[in-house]
Design an enzyme around this catalytic site. Structure first.
Site, PDB file in Angstrom:
ATOM      1  N   ASP A  65      -6.078  -0.871  16.715  1.00 20.44           N
ATOM      2  CA  ASP A  65      -6.953  -1.378  17.759  1.00 20.44           C
ATOM      3  C   ASP A  65      -7.676  -0.199  18.429  1.00 20.44           C
ATOM      4  OD1 ASP A  65      -4.923  -0.417  19.258  1.00 20.44           O
ATOM      5  OD2 ASP A  65      -4.546  -2.125  20.237  1.00 20.44           O
ATOM      6  N   SER A  66      -7.281   0.895  18.103  1.00 20.73           N
ATOM      7  CA  SER A  66      -8.126   2.141  18.397  1.00 20.73           C
ATOM      8  C   SER A  66      -9.390   2.262  17.918  1.00 20.73           C
ATOM      9  CB  SER A  66      -7.336   3.621  17.847  1.00 20.73           C
ATOM     10  OG  SER A  66      -7.147   3.329  16.631  1.00 20.73           O
ATOM     11  N   ASP A 104      -3.670  -4.032  13.282  1.00 23.12           N
ATOM     12  CA  ASP A 104      -3.047  -4.238  14.700  1.00 23.12           C
ATOM     13  C   ASP A 104      -3.641  -5.353  15.511  1.00 23.12           C
ATOM     14  OD1 ASP A 104      -1.629  -2.487  16.189  1.00 23.12           O
ATOM     15  OD2 ASP A 104      -3.234  -1.011  16.479  1.00 23.12           O
ATOM     16  N   LYS A 133       0.697  -5.071  13.030  1.00 25.91           N
ATOM     17  CA  LYS A 133       1.367  -4.286  14.215  1.00 25.91           C
ATOM     18  C   LYS A 133       1.360  -4.861  15.438  1.00 25.91           C
ATOM     19  CE  LYS A 133       0.069   0.042  15.557  1.00 25.91           C
ATOM     20  NZ  LYS A 133       0.130  -0.037  16.860  1.00 25.91           N
ATOM     21  N   GLU A 135       2.620  -4.082  19.706  1.00 21.37           N
ATOM     22  CA  GLU A 135       3.118  -3.070  20.846  1.00 21.37           C
ATOM     23  C   GLU A 135       4.493  -3.709  21.606  1.00 21.37           C
ATOM     24  OE1 GLU A 135       0.090  -1.201  23.098  1.00 21.37           O
ATOM     25  OE2 GLU A 135      -0.910  -0.660  21.196  1.00 21.37           O
ATOM     26  N   GLU A 201       5.508   6.659  19.650  1.00 19.64           N
ATOM     27  CA  GLU A 201       3.928   7.352  20.016  1.00 19.64           C
ATOM     28  C   GLU A 201       4.435   8.165  21.298  1.00 19.64           C
ATOM     29  OE1 GLU A 201       0.412   5.202  20.443  1.00 19.64           O
ATOM     30  OE2 GLU A 201      -0.628   6.647  21.258  1.00 19.64           O
TER      31      GLU A 201
END
Ligand code: KIV
Length: 284
Positions: A65-66, A104, A133, A135, A201
């Protein structure tokens, strides 16, 4: 051929006529951890660059999602939607044949309701992801169980989690002091819930090492030191596309400057009439 050898980039794959290697699968990642071979992951957001990284032999491509801050001009990952992710996952999927593609789950698409998370993850899988993925720690166990029960492989993400930027007070190392035991417990809870790998991270190297030792699944570090089972970087950081990169990044090239110089050369060549020259418009 052992699984670890299978994962090695094969120079012959660079040749146009050579057969493509097989797709990287979850069991290859598990075998790499067991055999002590480091795993590689890069972000990718489009077919063009994904194809280049796939040919280079990267094990996993993360459609992060970056994409929000790296490609779409947003100040953070928060505005990214499921529609955005579907669009970029599909493009990456069209450009690759070997790397395992991880899509993501964007902010707001899985946190409140595990069933809604499943429906959103299905959209990424139908677009071409092989895994998703998400978080967060123990609070994500239910969502992970629902996804894995529905045959969707899940990668976890602990430490600095950009979707929680405002809750965490901005990008900063996570896991020091009192947080250390909690992060280890979260990592074990995610493994127990069924994640196949875990991104760490901005975690101090010694804590990342402890988590890596405690887990059977591979850890993939970014700003987490050298002891994780693999590494991930945002491709535009790795390739030096921007003027600034985080301190934990190595710039493996200076593509931003090279691209700017190529564009300036093109502009000057058109303006001074040296392009196109006869070579470019005579039929061969
Ligand atoms: O979105 C992303 O690029 C990521 C990496 C930084 C791990 O989540």
């Amino acid at each position: 051929m052992s699984s670890a050898q299978y994962l090695q980039p094969d120079a012959s794959t660079q040749a146009a006529a050579a057969p493509r290697p097989k797709r990287v699968r979850l069991h290859h990642l598990a075998a790499a951890k067991a055999e002590g071979r480091k795993l590689t992951m890069l972000t990718a957001y489009d077919a063009l660059t994904a194809h280049i990284f796939d040919e280079a032999g990267v094990d996993m491509l993360l459609v992060g999602d970056s994409v929000g801050n790296v490609m779409l001009g947003y100040p953070s990952t928060l505005p990214v939607t499921v529609e955005d992710m579907v669009h970029h996952v599909a493009a990456v999927s069209r450009g690759t044949s070997r790397a395992l593609i991880v899509g993501d789950m964007p902010f707001g698409s899985y946190e409140a309701d595990a069933r809604e998370g499943y429906a959103n993850a299905v959209r990424l899988m139908k677009a071409g992801a092989h895994a998703v993925k998400l978080e967060g720690g123990a609070a994500r166990v239910e969502a992970i169980r629902v996804l894995t029960a529905g045959a969707i492989p899940v990668m976890g993400h602990l430490g600095y989690t950009p979707q929680s930027e405002h809750a965490l007070g901005g990008p900063r190392m996570q896991g020091r002091g009192d947080q250390r035991a909690r992060m280890l417990a979260d990592a074990l809870a995610l493994q127990e819930a069924g994640v196949f790998a875990l991104v760490l991270e901005m975690v101090p190297a010694d804590i990342a090492a402890e988590i890596t030792q405690a887990l059977d699944i591979p850890t993939i570090g970014i700003g987490a030191g050298p002891h994780t089972d693999g590494q991930v970087l945002v491709w535009s950081d790795m390739a030096g596309m921007t003027e600034w990169t985080p301190r934990f990044v190595r710039r493996f090239a200076e593509l931003g400057q090279a691209l700017k110089e190529a564009a300036a050369d093109y502009i000057a060549s058109v303006e001074d009439g040296s392009f196109p020259s006869e070579d470019h418009y005579h039929a061969h």
